[in-house]
Design a protein around this motif. Structure first.
Motif, PDB file in Angstrom:
ATOM      1  N   PRO A  99       1.677   6.799   4.661  1.00 21.78           N
ATOM      2  CA  PRO A  99       2.858   5.938   4.650  1.00 21.78           C
ATOM      3  C   PRO A  99       4.084   6.605   4.069  1.00 21.78           C
ATOM      4  O   PRO A  99       5.202   6.226   4.363  1.00 21.78           O
ATOM      5  CB  PRO A  99       2.412   4.741   3.803  1.00 21.78           C
ATOM      6  N   VAL A 100       3.894   7.585   3.209  1.00 17.96           N
ATOM      7  CA  VAL A 100       5.033   8.290   2.633  1.00 17.96           C
ATOM      8  C   VAL A 100       5.713   9.144   3.702  1.00 17.96           C
ATOM      9  O   VAL A 100       6.888   9.428   3.642  1.00 17.96           O
ATOM     10  CB  VAL A 100       4.582   9.166   1.447  1.00 17.96           C
ATOM     11  N   HIS A 101       4.940   9.522   4.688  1.00 15.64           N
ATOM     12  CA  HIS A 101       5.455  10.367   5.761  1.00 15.64           C
ATOM     13  C   HIS A 101       5.256   9.653   7.100  1.00 15.64           C
ATOM     14  O   HIS A 101       4.352   9.963   7.855  1.00 15.64           O
ATOM     15  CB  HIS A 101       4.755  11.724   5.766  1.00 15.64           C
ATOM     16  N   LEU A 102       6.113   8.702   7.375  1.00 15.53           N
ATOM     17  CA  LEU A 102       6.050   8.018   8.663  1.00 15.53           C
ATOM     18  C   LEU A 102       6.366   9.013   9.778  1.00 15.53           C
ATOM     19  O   LEU A 102       7.080  10.001   9.554  1.00 15.53           O
ATOM     20  CB  LEU A 102       7.049   6.862   8.699  1.00 15.53           C
TER      21      LEU A 102
ATOM     22  N   LEU B  73      10.930   1.377  12.100  1.00 15.05           N
ATOM     23  CA  LEU B  73      10.642   2.368  11.060  1.00 15.05           C
ATOM     24  C   LEU B  73      11.403   2.049   9.777  1.00 15.05           C
ATOM     25  O   LEU B  73      10.878   2.222   8.670  1.00 15.05           O
ATOM     26  CB  LEU B  73      11.003   3.764  11.569  1.00 15.05           C
ATOM     27  N   ALA B  74      12.631   1.562   9.909  1.00 16.48           N
ATOM     28  CA  ALA B  74      13.408   1.189   8.723  1.00 16.48           C
ATOM     29  C   ALA B  74      12.749   0.035   7.983  1.00 16.48           C
ATOM     30  O   ALA B  74      12.715   0.009   6.745  1.00 16.48           O
ATOM     31  CB  ALA B  74      14.831   0.822   9.133  1.00 16.48           C
TER      32      ALA B  74
ATOM     33  N   MET C 144       7.452  -0.260   2.168  1.00 18.78           N
ATOM     34  CA  MET C 144       6.752   0.689   1.317  1.00 18.78           C
ATOM     35  C   MET C 144       7.437   0.857  -0.033  1.00 18.78           C
ATOM     36  O   MET C 144       6.798   0.980  -1.079  1.00 18.78           O
ATOM     37  CB  MET C 144       6.660   2.043   2.028  1.00 18.78           C
ATOM     38  N   LEU C 145       8.763   0.842  -0.018  1.00 15.90           N
ATOM     39  CA  LEU C 145       9.515   1.004  -1.257  1.00 15.90           C
ATOM     40  C   LEU C 145       9.308  -0.162  -2.214  1.00 15.90           C
ATOM     41  O   LEU C 145       9.450  -0.010  -3.437  1.00 15.90           O
ATOM     42  CB  LEU C 145      11.013   1.165  -0.950  1.00 15.90           C
TER      43      LEU C 145
ATOM     44  N   ARG D  70       9.687   1.427   6.084  1.00 11.40           N
ATOM     45  CA  ARG D  70      10.082   2.173   4.877  1.00 11.40           C
ATOM     46  C   ARG D  70      10.495   1.223   3.768  1.00 11.40           C
ATOM     47  O   ARG D  70      10.152   1.412   2.596  1.00 11.40           O
ATOM     48  CB  ARG D  70      11.231   3.127   5.209  1.00 11.40           C
TER      49      ARG D  70
END
Length: 486
Positions: free
Chosen positions: A18-21, A53-54, A60-61, A57
Motif C-alpha cells: 500500500p505504501v507503493h501503489l 488512486l488519490a 492510507m494516510l 492514498r
C-alpha cells in the motif's frame, strides 16, 4: 500498516504494497484495464484512475485498514467508478404516485407512433423547413398547422416550446404597452411559480384586474375597456377551483363585447383537450374546438398534458393574429425543433380516429384503465411484495383515487386500485415508511409512490402489463436492500 506482497501467478493477481501503489502507466497497460479503455476511452479512464488512486492514498494516510490491493482489484474498482460516472442522471421510473400527468416525471408518455417518428427524425435529415413541392424554404409550422386547424376549427396555428411561451408570445405580440383585462379570479399561479401577472410584465403588457376573487360580471369588463385596451383575456383555473358564492363571465358573453370595441378575446386553456373526455367516461372539460366555436380569437394550450403529446405550446385562432405572432422576433427564440414536431404530428393524427384513441393514445389509455384491471394486478403482486419486505411491513390491496395531474381537472379523481404498505410492531426502525420509500427509490428502476396517513401507497394506474414483469423482477433486489439497511 503492512500488506501481503508477492505474486499469485496461478490466479493472475499481483498484490501491491500500500505504501507503493502502482503507477498510472502500470494500471493502464495491464490487460485487465484494456477493455475499460476500449469502452470509455483513455482520457476518461485516466481521469477516473487518478481520482481512485488519490482516494486510496488519502485512506492510507489516515491509517484506515485496507484489504489486499492488486492491479486486478484496482481495475474492478475503476470499472465501478466509470459506470457510476457515465450513467445518465435521467432514469426510467415506475410512476406509482397516482398522478398520471406528473409534471416532475415528464407528464404525458408518447404513443408508439410518436416514438418511431422521433427515432426517424434523430437518425436522418428531415424536411423541417423545406417545401418539397416547390424546392424552396418552407415554414416548420406547416408540418402540423393543417392538422391543428382540422381538429380545432381554427383558421391558423403555430407552435412554441410550452404553453407559458405561447401566452408570453401572444401577449407580447398583441398587447405590448397595452392593457389586458383579466378577471381577478383567474390570475392563476401554477407549478414553477408561473404567474399570469409576472408573464404580463415580462411580455410588456399592463394587467388590468377586474371583479373580485369569487365574482366577476360583464359590467366589470365593460367599464375597464379604454383607449389603451389591447386584449380581453380568460384564463383556465389550473390546480384549484372556486366554489360557493361565485360568478364568472362566459366566453360567449365576452366575445360580443370585444368585437363591439374591436378588441380580441383570447383564452389560455392551460391543459386543453381536443376531444370530449366525457365520451370516455372521464370528467368533462371544455375542448379547444368548443372554445374556438364560442368566438375566441386565439386559444393557447399545452401539448404534453391532456393532449398526450410532447412538451409544446399551441396557439390557434384567427389567421391575421397568428400571422402577427409568427412575425414577432420572439417566435424564433421560442420555436420548437424537429424532435418536438416529429412527436406532435403523429399524436395529432391519432385524433382523426377518435374511436381508436383510448387504445392508441397512452395518456387516454392510462386515464381510462378499468379499476378491476388494477385490482387484479394488486392481488397478484401483494404476496410477492409482502415476501420481499418481510414481517416489518404489512402489505394489503386497497381501492385508491388517482388524479389526472398538471392542472387538468384539479378537483376530479379517478377510481383506482393499488398496494398499501404499513409498518408492524416488529419494525424497530425510526421513520420506517421513509426508509422503505428510500429503498424503492434505490432500485435499478426507481419506484415512486406516496406517503400519507401513515401508509406508503403504490397506485397501479400507470403500471401497464408491458412493465409489470419488470417491476416484479426487481422486487428480489428490494429484499437485498432491506437486509442491507437493517
Amino acid at each position: 500498516m503492512t500488506m501481503k506482497a508477492g505474486t499469485d501467478t496461478a490466479h493472475g493477481v499481483n498484490p501491491i504494497n500500500p505504501v507503493h501503489l502502482p503507477s498510472v502507466d502500470a494500471v493502464l497497460s495491464d490487460a485487465s484495464c484494456l477493455p475499460l479503455i476500449a469502452q470509455y476511452g483513455r482520457t476518461q479512464t485516466l481521469a477516473a484512475l487518478r481520482v481512485l488512486l488519490a482516494e486510496l492514498r488519502a485512506a492510507m494516510l489516515t491509517g484506515k485498514p485496507a484489504s489486499e490491493i492488486s492491479i486486478t482489484s484496482l481495475t474492478a474498482q475503476l470499472e465501478h467508478q466509470l459506470i457510476r460516472a457515465t450513467s445518465s442522471p435521467m432514469k426510467q421510473v415506475f410512476n406509482l404516485t397516482g398522478t398520471v400527468l406528473h409534471t416532475n416525471l415528464g407528464r404525458a408518455l408518447l404513443p408508439d407512433e410518436a416514438v418511431q417518428s422521433v427515432v426517424a427524425a434523430l437518425t436522418a435529415p428531415m424536411n423541417l423547413e423545406f417545401d418539397l413541392s416547390t424546392g424552396k424554404r418552407g415554414d416548420r409550422d406547416d408540418l402540423v398547422e393543417s392538422l391543428l386547424c382540422e381538429l380545432t376549427g381554427a383558421e391558423a396555428a403555430t407552435v412554441v416550446n410550452n404553453n407559458a411561451a405561447a401566452v408570453l408570445l401572444m401577449l407580447n405580440t398583441l398587447a405590448q404597452d397595452k392593457e389586458v383585462v383579466v378577471s381577478r379570479g383567474e390570475l392563476v399561479e401554477i407549478g414553477g411559480a408561473f404567474r399570469i401577472p409576472d408573464i404580463m410584465t415580462r411580455a410588456g403588457a399592463v394587467l388590468r384586474e377586474v371583479g373580485t376573487t369569487n365574482r366577476t360580471h360583464l359590467a366589470d369588463y365593460t367599464s375597464a375597456i379604454a383607449e389603451n385596451t389591447g386584449l380581453l383575456m380568460k384564463v383556465h383555473c389550473s390546480n384549484y377551483a372556486i366554489t360557493g358564492f361565485t360568478k364568472s363571465v362566459e366566453l360567449e358573453q365576452l366575445v360580443p363585447l370585444g368585437r363591439s370595441h374591436k378588441i380580441p378575446a383570447v383564452v389560455d386553456l392551460g391543459s386543453g383537450t381536443l376531444v370530449d373526455l366525457a365520451e370516455y367516461g372521464l370528467p368533462r372539460e371544455t375542448t379547444v374546438r368548443e372554445t374556438i366555436a364560442a368566438g375566441a380569437d386565439l386559444v393557447t394550450f399545452s401539448g404534453d398534458k391532456l393532449l398526450g403529446g410532447p412538451q409544446a405550446g399551441l396557439i390557434v385562432g384567427r389567421a391575421d393574429l397568428i400571422a402577427k405572432i409568427k412575425r414577432n422576433p420572439l417566435k424564433r427564440a421560442l420555436r420548437v425543433g424537429k424532435l418536438t414536431l416529429a412527436a406532435l404530428e403523429p399524436v395529432l393524427r391519432l385524433y382523426k380516429a377518435p374511436e381508436l384513441l383510448a387504445e392508441r393514445l397512452t395518456t387516454l389509455r392510462l386515464l381510462t384503465r378499468p379499476q378491476a384491471q388494477m385490482r387484479a394486478q394488486a392481488e397478484m403482486m401483494q404476496p410477492i411484495l409482502q415476501r420481499m419486505v418481510g414481517a416489518e411491513y404489512e402489505v394489503s390491496t386497497e381501492p385508491l383515487m388517482s388524479q389526472i395531474g398538471s392542472g387538468a381537472l384539479p378537483i376530479d379523481q379517478l377510481p383506482s386500485f393499488g398496494l398499501a404498505l404499513r409498518t408492524t410492531a416488529a419494525n424497530q426502525h425510526s421513520n420506517p415508511l421513509g426508509r422503505l420509500e428510500k429503498m424503492l427509490r434505490e432500485l435499478p428502476r426507481p419506484v415512486l409512490g406516496r406517503i400519507s396517513r401513515d401508509t406508503l401507497w403504490l397506485d397501479l394506474r400507470c403500471l401497464e402489463s408491458a412493465d409489470q414483469q419488470g417491476f416484479i423482477a426487481q422486487l428480489e433486489q428490494l429484499a437485498q436492500l432491506n437486509s442491507t439497511h437493517s
